[in-house]
Enzyme design. Sequence first.
Site, short mmCIF file in Angstrom:
data_model
loop_
_atom_site.label_atom_id
_atom_site.label_comp_id
_atom_site.label_asym_id
_atom_site.label_seq_id
_atom_site.Cartn_x
_atom_site.Cartn_y
_atom_site.Cartn_z
N LYS A 174 69.60 45.43 -33.60
CA LYS A 174 69.36 46.57 -34.47
C LYS A 174 67.98 46.54 -35.13
O LYS A 174 67.35 47.58 -35.31
CB LYS A 174 70.46 46.75 -35.52
N ARG B 274 76.00 46.39 -45.89
CA ARG B 274 76.75 45.43 -45.08
C ARG B 274 78.17 45.25 -45.60
O ARG B 274 78.92 44.46 -45.00
CB ARG B 274 76.03 44.08 -45.11
N ARG C 210 66.64 33.74 -29.39
CA ARG C 210 65.84 34.42 -30.41
C ARG C 210 64.76 33.52 -30.99
O ARG C 210 64.99 32.36 -31.31
CB ARG C 210 66.76 34.89 -31.55
N ARG D 12 65.08 30.55 -36.17
CA ARG D 12 65.49 30.68 -37.57
C ARG D 12 66.69 29.78 -37.84
O ARG D 12 67.58 29.67 -36.99
CB ARG D 12 65.91 32.13 -37.83
N ARG E 116 78.19 33.93 -39.08
CA ARG E 116 77.65 35.29 -39.32
C ARG E 116 78.48 36.35 -38.59
O ARG E 116 78.68 37.44 -39.10
CB ARG E 116 76.18 35.36 -38.88
#
Length: 212
Positions: free
Chosen positions: A13, A88, A123, A158, A169
């Site tokens: 996103k 969220r 990522r 990260r 998550r």
Amino acid sequence: MKIIFLGAPGAGKGTQAELVSKRLGIPAISTGAIIREAIKNGTPFGLKAKEIIEKGNLLPDDTVNGLMKERIAEDDCKNGFILDGYPRTIGQAKGLEEMGVEIDAVVNIYVSDEDIIKRMSGRRVCKACGATYHTIYNPTPAEDKNTCGKCGSELIIRADDLPETVKNRLDVYHEQTAVLEDWYSKKGKLLTVEGQEVLDDTTKLTFAALGI
Ligand code: AMP
């Protein structure tokens, strides 16, 4: 236009929000990026946020609502904005309503958990400018694949993209955020886009859904 991007962490996103931002000339506001910037600057807020973010949990609604209220009051948001990673929770969606913000569309990027886990492992983020890449789907244009195509600094994983944190998550997403799909669907605002393997394909579907 005022647009919200929904989707599990790693669904893409943030990338799509940036592309829509460029297309429409309105800012894409990432709560995650704002929080990470505060952490980097070592502000008192950043120090508190660090522990929460590294476990993959959410910051309290009041804190995030306050942060976003200030951000969307800024000048560059006058002609519209894109929210990436906010709201969220139902508490945040209500907070946004209380700010008097009328949302035009909510784009929900759908990717299965299994594919998310596969994607997250690739990522990478630039240590200096925060640009994001993916080893397979969105590689850095730099010759050295460990460096940023924008500023040349080192690319890192990260802390919250580590496998244990990713799992948490995703749990947090299903427990607290997925209800927003229903919330915005009932308001007739939800546009669901199936996240594709190839980034450009997802972008085409996203732009088509928004009619831009
Ligand atoms: P993101 O870059 O959007 O995946 O956000 C990274 C992390 O920042 C999340 O896992 C949360 O710890 C925190 N965060 C970002 N947005 C929010 C939000 N709207 N509410 C609470 N915590 C958030």
